[in-house]
Design an enzyme around this catalytic site. Structure first.
Site, PDB file in Angstrom:
ATOM      1  N   LYS A  64       0.801  -1.236   0.000  1.00  0.00           N
ATOM      2  CA  LYS A  64       0.000   0.000   0.000  1.00  0.00           C
ATOM      3  C   LYS A  64       0.833   1.286   0.000  1.00  0.00           C
ATOM      4  CE  LYS A  64      -4.040  -1.986   2.228  1.00  0.00           C
ATOM      5  NZ  LYS A  64      -5.126  -1.842   3.181  1.00  0.00           N
ATOM      6  N   ASP A 100     -10.053   2.570   2.499  1.00  0.00           N
ATOM      7  CA  ASP A 100     -10.138   1.765   3.732  1.00  0.00           C
ATOM      8  C   ASP A 100     -10.840   2.539   4.854  1.00  0.00           C
ATOM      9  OD1 ASP A 100      -8.856  -0.555   2.789  1.00  0.00           O
ATOM     10  OD2 ASP A 100      -6.876   0.306   3.182  1.00  0.00           O
ATOM     11  N   SER A 152       5.897   7.917  19.741  1.00  0.00           N
ATOM     12  CA  SER A 152       6.676   8.447  18.605  1.00  0.00           C
ATOM     13  C   SER A 152       6.035   8.086  17.266  1.00  0.00           C
ATOM     14  CB  SER A 152       8.121   7.946  18.653  1.00  0.00           C
ATOM     15  OG  SER A 152       8.128   6.544  18.594  1.00  0.00           O
ATOM     16  N   GLY A 232     -14.901  -5.999  11.664  1.00  0.00           N
ATOM     17  CA  GLY A 232     -14.343  -5.318  10.488  1.00  0.00           C
ATOM     18  C   GLY A 232     -14.907  -5.766   9.153  1.00  0.00           C
TER      19      GLY A 232
END
Ligand code: ATR
Length: 265
Positions: A64, A100, A152, A232
């Site tokens: 992707k 998505d 982070s 999902g």
């Protein structure tokens, strides 16, 4: 017209049966196939696709991000997310999109009609999380909170969300209306969960972007706690429906797509 999904491995992908069932139900003489492309051979992608005369294709794990340098144009959402799952080919030019996140939000809106007003917490800060956060921000009137184990991870996010350490979630969990797990914990029949849900407010809608297993341990815990749950599967169906719309300007047959996929799960 001809379409495909590229990925590696790809043989378990349900995209071909889902899209071909949709084409058939709309009496379209189109075809959709799965192409396994090893990352080692990805630099041949232009030749592989053009030799098949495709009108568009989907991109799945692990390509992707890798596809981006090969595009002629990229949509604002795919650029912000940094990942592309849909390419439309017109006059040999490649246009990249990401359906998505918007697919997940389309499905969630059906499940939770007051979505615009909901207070939403997303767990995990990978590519899937970014897509969903971006799409939710477009329709939700509250700040979207994203909690992750590693703070982070947010350094390369170039749109605003409220960030939180996963460790702090238990203090704030009951202030949310919807919680969405985007981490891979709970895949492959694993009993791990990203968070203990015992005792949370039962009005919270608990979601997981995983649909194999159909109910992750995370969703099972939520259900046992008395919460509504949402997996999902719709995200997968609606990302496909949105790709189809981009390629053909037509509405997909959602019911046929979903019933077909359910037969294979
Ligand atoms: P995807 O693109 O599918 O979203 P990813 O980019 O690999 O996948 O992101 C995985 C997400 O799951 C990350 O937010 C990761 O957290 P870290 O940034 O701290 O690695 C999260 N994740 C994976 N394993 C985890 C674990 N055992 N506990 C908590 N979070 C986890």
């Amino acid at each position: 017209m001809k379409f495909a999904v590229i990925g590696h491995p790809i043989k378990h992908s349900l995209s071909p049966v889902m899209h071909n069932a949709n084409f058939k139900s709309l009496q379209l003489d189109y075809n959709y196939e799965a192409l396994d492309i090893n990352p080692k051979h990805f630099h041949h992608i232009k030749d592989i696709i053009s030799e098949r005369n495709l009108n568009g294709f989907n991109i799945t794990i692990p390509h992707k991000e890798r596809i981006i340098p090969y595009l002629d144009e990229i949509s604002p959402e795919a650029k912000a997310i940094g990942a592309v799952n849909t390419v439309k080919i017109m006059n040999n030019r490649w246009f990249g999109y990401n359906t998505d996140g918007s697919g997940f939000v389309k499905g969630l809106k059906n499940k939770y009609p007051q979505l615009e007003k909901a207070h939403i917490l997303i767990l995990g800060a990978g590519g899937a999380s970014k897509g969903i956060a971006y799409a939710l921000k477009l329709i939700n009137q509250n700040p979207i909170t994203v909690a992750n184990r590693t703070l982070s991870r947010f350094n390369n996010w170039d749109f605003d969300v409220k960030t939180m350490s996963l460790d702090d979630v238990p203090h704030y969990i009951n202030t949310y209306d919807i919680i969405i797990n985007t981490t891979p914990l709970g895949m492959h029949q694993s009993n791990n969960t990203v968070l203990n849900l015992a005792g949370i407010r039962p009005e919270i809608l608990v979601c997981d972007i995983i649909y194999t297993p159909f109910e992750t341990e995370f969703l099972k815990q939520a259900y046992q706690n008395g919460n509504e749950i949402y997996n999902g599967l719709d995200m997968f169906i609606y990302q496909g429906a949105e790709s189809f719309k981009i390629w053909t300007n037509q509405q997909a047959n959602i019911d046929v797509m979903k019933n077909t996929v359910l037969k294979y799960l």
